[in-house]
Design a protein around this motif. Structure first.
Motif, PDB file in Angstrom:
ATOM      1  N   ASP A 157       0.848  -1.201   0.000  1.00  0.00           N
ATOM      2  CA  ASP A 157       0.000   0.000   0.000  1.00  0.00           C
ATOM      3  C   ASP A 157       0.880   1.247   0.000  1.00  0.00           C
ATOM      4  N   ILE A 158       0.746   2.061  -1.046  1.00  0.00           N
ATOM      5  CA  ILE A 158       1.475   3.321  -1.140  1.00  0.00           C
ATOM      6  C   ILE A 158       0.468   4.419  -1.485  1.00  0.00           C
ATOM      7  N   TYR A 159       0.206   5.296  -0.513  1.00  0.00           N
ATOM      8  CA  TYR A 159      -0.739   6.407  -0.692  1.00  0.00           C
ATOM      9  C   TYR A 159      -2.096   5.910  -1.200  1.00  0.00           C
ATOM     10  N   GLY A 160      -2.552   4.784  -0.676  1.00  0.00           N
ATOM     11  CA  GLY A 160      -3.873   4.271  -1.018  1.00  0.00           C
ATOM     12  C   GLY A 160      -3.910   3.390  -2.245  1.00  0.00           C
ATOM     13  N   LEU A 161      -2.833   3.361  -3.016  1.00  0.00           N
ATOM     14  CA  LEU A 161      -2.757   2.484  -4.184  1.00  0.00           C
ATOM     15  C   LEU A 161      -2.129   1.157  -3.789  1.00  0.00           C
ATOM     16  N   LYS A 162      -2.544   0.079  -4.445  1.00  0.00           N
ATOM     17  CA  LYS A 162      -2.048  -1.261  -4.128  1.00  0.00           C
ATOM     18  C   LYS A 162      -1.140  -1.756  -5.259  1.00  0.00           C
ATOM     19  N   SER A 190      -6.568  -0.011  -7.531  1.00  0.00           N
ATOM     20  CA  SER A 190      -7.222   0.813  -6.527  1.00  0.00           C
ATOM     21  C   SER A 190      -7.578   0.028  -5.274  1.00  0.00           C
TER      22      SER A 190
END
Length: 301
Positions: A157-162, A190
């Protein structure tokens, strides 16, 4: 172009065609694929701690030279050929990896009705009907076995992105095709995906894409980029043509890449794909590129 329909983990239908992404129409030109996959069942004897799915798929693939206006043999290009295959598959899997065991039987030649199918399709889209199908490869029965293993990383998870990354290796042994594949696919999405993102074989449907399908009614998306390489031992379409006097080079290995954009909404998955394959020959230091792409629709109920 490829269009796929999947009912739960039960049915998948795919159409491939190169005419939708390039003006060149030759070599591998298109295919029809159907897959039935069972629901998860853990009763199979081996690896009882893993999820079990069985599948059966039918593939119909068409090969042609680029010049379809000539009724003569075109000895410096791929031959006309149709290939029909039935594949029986067993999957043992977790959310992070799967084993795929396969047995396939098939036939190459006029019995596949490739001439009639391509002629009708070209008539529908307003293209000329190929004139050289009387020169297609003769009927030959095929049989083979395969094994495919894929492992996926835990989602990052990086800033809400997978982000996830799937590596897979495959081998095939048979009188149509024998070879070894290695592939690596990177995916950004997402939400964390339960499915596996792989490139599949160099020409074939990718039955493993139906494993762990879980959809929500909310909008989600995923973009994946995969790279693969096939070391080729034998490949009937090319090998048989050379034996008949064609001057085309042998294929030592394939390399390629695939990019896919997937949309998940209201229990349906839509995907746009472009796939490029490079046929390589060591002795002649030669390479030819083939490209196709398409649309995939998957749903579950």
């Amino acid at each position: 172009m490829s269009i796929s329909y999947l009912f739960s983990s039960t049915h998948m239908f795919t159409i491939d065609n190169d005419a939708f992404v390039t003006n060149e129409d030759g070599q591998y030109t298109g295919g029809l694929f159907y897959t039935y996959m069972s629901d998860t069942n853990n009763s199979f004897g081996i690896m009882q701690d893993l999820k079990t799915n069985s599948a059966i798929s039918v593939s119909h693939i068409i090969f042609t030279p680029e010049d379809k206006n000539s009724s003569d043999y075109i000895l410096d290009d791929s031959p006309y050929a149709g290939y029909l295959k039935v594949n029986f598959l067993l999957y043992k899997s977790t959310n992070d990896y799967f084993h795929e065991f396969g047995i396939n039987v098939g036939v190459v030649g006029p019995i596949t009705k490739a001439k009639q199918i391509q002629s009708e399709f070209h008539g529908l889209i307003g293209q000329i009907k190929p004139k050289g199908w009387d020169n297609q490869l003769e009927n030959k029965a095929t049989i083979g076995i395969s094994y495919n293993f894929a492992k996926k990383t835990k989602p990052l998870d990086i800033y809400g992105l997978k982000f996830d990354w799937t590596n897979n290796g495959r081998f095939d042994i048979g009188n149509f095709y024998s070879g070894v594949l290695a592939a690596s696919t990177f995916r950004i999405s997402s939400k964390a995906m339960d499915t596996f993102a792989t490139t599949g074989n160099f020409i074939d449907g990718d039955e493993s894409s139906s494993l762990n399908t879980k959809f929500s009614k909310k909008f989600h998306w995923a973009i994946s980029l995969g790279f693969f390489a096939n070391k080729v031992k034998n490949y009937h379409i090319i090998d048989e043509a050379i034996d008949l006097g064609y001057t085309i080079p042998e294929v030592d290995y394939f390399t390629g890449e695939q990019i896919s954009y997937d949309i998940f909404y209201n229990n349906i998955q839509y995907a746009l794909k472009i796939k490029s394959v490079h046929l390589q020959n060591h002795k002649l230091i030669s390479s030819s590129k083939k490209q196709w792409g398409g649309i995939t629709i998957i749903w579950k109920f």
